[in-house]
Enzyme design. Structure first.
Site, PDB file in Angstrom:
ATOM      1  N   CYS A 158       0.817  -1.210   0.050  1.00 17.14           N
ATOM      2  CA  CYS A 158       0.086   0.097  -0.035  1.00 17.14           C
ATOM      3  C   CYS A 158       0.749   1.158   0.196  1.00 17.14           C
ATOM      4  CB  CYS A 158      -0.948  -0.043   1.216  1.00 17.14           C
ATOM      5  SG  CYS A 158      -2.140  -1.360   1.125  1.00 17.14           S
ATOM      6  N   SER A 159       2.196   1.275   0.221  1.00 14.55           N
ATOM      7  CA  SER A 159       3.124   2.238   0.263  1.00 14.55           C
ATOM      8  C   SER A 159       3.944   2.444  -0.995  1.00 14.55           C
ATOM      9  CB  SER A 159       4.197   2.258   1.465  1.00 14.55           C
ATOM     10  OG  SER A 159       3.468   2.157   2.701  1.00 14.55           O
TER      11      SER A 159
END
Length: 375
Positions: A158-159
């Site tokens: 997600c980063s």
């Protein structure tokens, strides 16, 4: 030699046209549950198999804040006998699904910046859900756009987008490129276990793009990048074990770990303080008062996490203007979430306003990008 300053020239967004509401999702899931319990009635009666519990709209909205999500393949996702995205396999000569989404988001960003694809030096495909290991999705997107230079894929769950922005900014500072596209196409519904009551509602599909450029060639309406910071801490609390060393599919019985799995309460307890502390420390390192930030564009995973992170950063419970939400209509879109929030909720800010784009997720990983609207 004067310092080369990286900025965000524009962002782009591709939103799939199909929408799945919580009501539709619950109807599909509960039909699956009913059929499962009927098929295994004898085993359930004997205590050999646990009966499945139904889901509800109220449960989903209380647990996540999600009300709907955009998807690339609606009908099979809602089919109780399939419950996964499906489409005809494309020949190698045809643009792949993920690249097609990425190209649309990239073209939106280029148009908003008044930039031609020929002006771009590099493409980074930064996302969680790569369609294949190689050729790199970034190179396919680069080819489809007609961009010279180079491209590569990167995955930090997600980063990924914020890690991609720092990578692009570093290329520009070092003089290796002057214009870099960070593209994040996400078909998150493909790695979600739609038969798991605790997570069947979490994800949606989308694609975003961020055009990072040298300040001297950027359009007047851009965002100065004040600083970037990345952090990783190993954790098994969010994991997906699928890969080309195993061939499990969503239909394979007994292999839920080949799809998205998480220990939600542990993630909440451990990630919230880590991310809040990271933002506060990063702001203070840059000489900024975290409580005075005009806006926080946070990863869109869970409304409770975002509410608490924003409160710890700002010192009070944030309103929708200070920490906007797109989770309710897009769901969790992994790396794209914070970029969607920025893309849809940044035009109203005035010159000099400062905010932070922050993502966090599996790894654990977290990335912060502090930006200021140019005068």
């Amino acid at each position: 030699m004067s310092e080369i300053i990286p900025v965000i020239s524009a962002t782009g967004l591709y939103t799939p046209p199909e929408i799945v509401t919580n009501e539709e999702l619950v109807e599909s899931f509960n039909t699956y549950v009913e059929r499962f319990n009927q098929r295994h009635a004898a085993e359930i009666e004997a205590g050999e198999v646990a009966a499945l519990a139904p889901s509800s709209v109220e449960f989903i909205e209380k647990a996540s804040g999600i009300k709907a999500r955009h998807v690339m393949s609606k009908a099979p996702l809602l089919d109780p006998e399939i419950m996964a995205p499906r489409w005809a396999e494309r020949p190698d000569e045809e643009l792949s699904v993920l690249a097609e989404m990425g190209v649309k988001a990239a073209r939106d960003a280029l148009e908003r910046a008044g930039r031609d694809a020929a002006d771009v030096d590099a493409v980074l495909c930064a996302c969680s859900n790569m369609q294949r290991p190689y050729p790199a999705m970034a190179i396919e997107i680069q080819h489809a756009l007609g961009i010279e230079g180079f491209g590569f894929d990167m995955n930090v769950a997600c980063s990924s987008a914020t890690f991609g922005i720092q990578t692009a900014a570093d290329f520009i500072r070092a003089g290796h490129a002057r214009s870099v596209l960070v593209v994040s196409p996400e078909i998150c519904t493909g790695h979600n276990n739609m038969r798991n009551r605790d997570s069947h509602f979490i994800f949606g599909d989308v694609a975003t793009a961020v055009l990072v450029e040298a300040k001297d060639i950027a359009p007047a309406q851009h965002w100065d990048i004040l600083g970037t910071r990345l952090k990783t801490v190993f954790s098994n609390n969010i994991r997906n074990n699928f890969g080309f060393l195993n061939c499990a599919t969503p239909e394979t019985i007994g292999t839920p770990d080949k799809l998205f799995v998480q220990e939600g309460r542990k993630v909440f307890k451990e990630v919230v303080p880590m991310v809040a502390a990271m933002i506060v420390d990063h702001a203070e390192t840059l000489g900024l008062d975290p409580a005075a930030l005009r806006r926080l564009w946070l990863h869109q995973a869970n409304q409770g996490m975002n509410r608490l992170i924003a409160q710890r950063v700002l010192g009070h419970e944030a309103n929708e203007d200070e920490s906007p939400t797109v989770l309710d209509t897009y769901g969790n879109t992994s790396s794209a979430g914070s970029i969607i929030a920025f893309h849809l909720n940044s035009q109203d800010l005035a010159a000099g306003d400062t905010g932070v784009i922050c993502s966090f997720g599996a790894g654990y990983s977290a990335g912060s990008v502090f930006v200021r609207k140019a005068a």
